[in-house]
Design an enzyme around this catalytic site. Structure first.
Site, PDB file in Angstrom:
ATOM      1  N   ASN A  34       0.824  -1.213   0.000  1.00  0.00           N
ATOM      2  CA  ASN A  34       0.000   0.000   0.000  1.00  0.00           C
ATOM      3  C   ASN A  34       0.857   1.261   0.000  1.00  0.00           C
ATOM      4  O   ASN A  34       0.554   2.229  -0.696  1.00  0.00           O
ATOM      5  CB  ASN A  34      -0.945   0.015   1.199  1.00  0.00           C
ATOM      6  CG  ASN A  34      -2.163  -0.858   0.986  1.00  0.00           C
ATOM      7  OD1 ASN A  34      -2.482  -1.254  -0.120  1.00  0.00           O
ATOM      8  ND2 ASN A  34      -2.838  -1.176   2.073  1.00  0.00           N
ATOM      9  N   ASP A  37      -6.604  -1.914  -2.494  1.00  0.00           N
ATOM     10  CA  ASP A  37      -8.018  -2.299  -2.468  1.00  0.00           C
ATOM     11  C   ASP A  37      -8.374  -3.163  -3.672  1.00  0.00           C
ATOM     12  O   ASP A  37      -9.142  -4.115  -3.567  1.00  0.00           O
ATOM     13  CB  ASP A  37      -8.919  -1.064  -2.429  1.00  0.00           C
ATOM     14  CG  ASP A  37      -8.893  -0.346  -1.092  1.00  0.00           C
ATOM     15  OD1 ASP A  37      -8.370  -0.923  -0.112  1.00  0.00           O
ATOM     16  OD2 ASP A  37      -9.388   0.789  -1.028  1.00  0.00           O
ATOM     17  N   GLU A  93      -5.216  -8.267   5.638  1.00  0.00           N
ATOM     18  CA  GLU A  93      -4.973  -8.892   4.347  1.00  0.00           C
ATOM     19  C   GLU A  93      -5.108 -10.402   4.433  1.00  0.00           C
ATOM     20  O   GLU A  93      -4.666 -11.119   3.555  1.00  0.00           O
ATOM     21  CB  GLU A  93      -3.590  -8.513   3.805  1.00  0.00           C
ATOM     22  CG  GLU A  93      -2.442  -9.206   4.479  1.00  0.00           C
ATOM     23  CD  GLU A  93      -1.840  -8.461   5.662  1.00  0.00           C
ATOM     24  OE1 GLU A  93      -0.827  -8.933   6.176  1.00  0.00           O
ATOM     25  OE2 GLU A  93      -2.387  -7.427   6.083  1.00  0.00           O
TER      26      GLU A  93
END
Length: 119
Positions: free
Chosen positions: A5, A14, A40
């Site tokens: 990220n 996402d 995750e």
């Protein structure tokens, strides 16, 4: 996943979660259950499935994710997964989760993008 990220942005992260979710849903039966279990992490429950058959499902999911490509800027990103699993044996559900978690870390420590199973 935090590093992913930070490197590629939360919107791309996402999209990876959506790819994983779609892959799980198309890789399991209607009687199975897939759910997000943490940031995750995902959990899959495969009722009436032997450990050997569950390993086949896990490897099919890992392979499908490894072949997925995500467009990012001018290039493509690949998606990989480390999968840890455990079969139900006598004991509390917490023991099942702990054994699956240990198998997950074994898969990560063995080089990632692989399946590891706890008896």
């Amino acid at each position: 996943f935090k590093r992913f990220n930070d490197t590629h942005g939360h919107q791309t992260g996402d999209e990876v979660l959506r790819i994983v979710s779609r892959t799980l849903q198309t890789s399991i039966r209607l009687t199975d259950l897939a759910a997000r279990f943490g940031g995750e992490e995902f959990a899959i429950v495969l009722p009436a499935t032997s450990g050997a058959d569950a390993k086949v499902v896990a490897e099919r999911i890992r392979g499908a994710l490894a072949s997925a490509r995500l467009r990012h800027g001018a290039g493509w990103l690949s998606v990989t997964a480390s999968i840890g699993g455990a079969s139900v044996v006598s004991g509390a559900p917490a023991d099942l989760i702990a054994r699956a978690d240990a198998a997950l870390y074994a898969a990560k420590n063995a080089g990632r993008n692989r399946v590891s199973w706890s008896p």
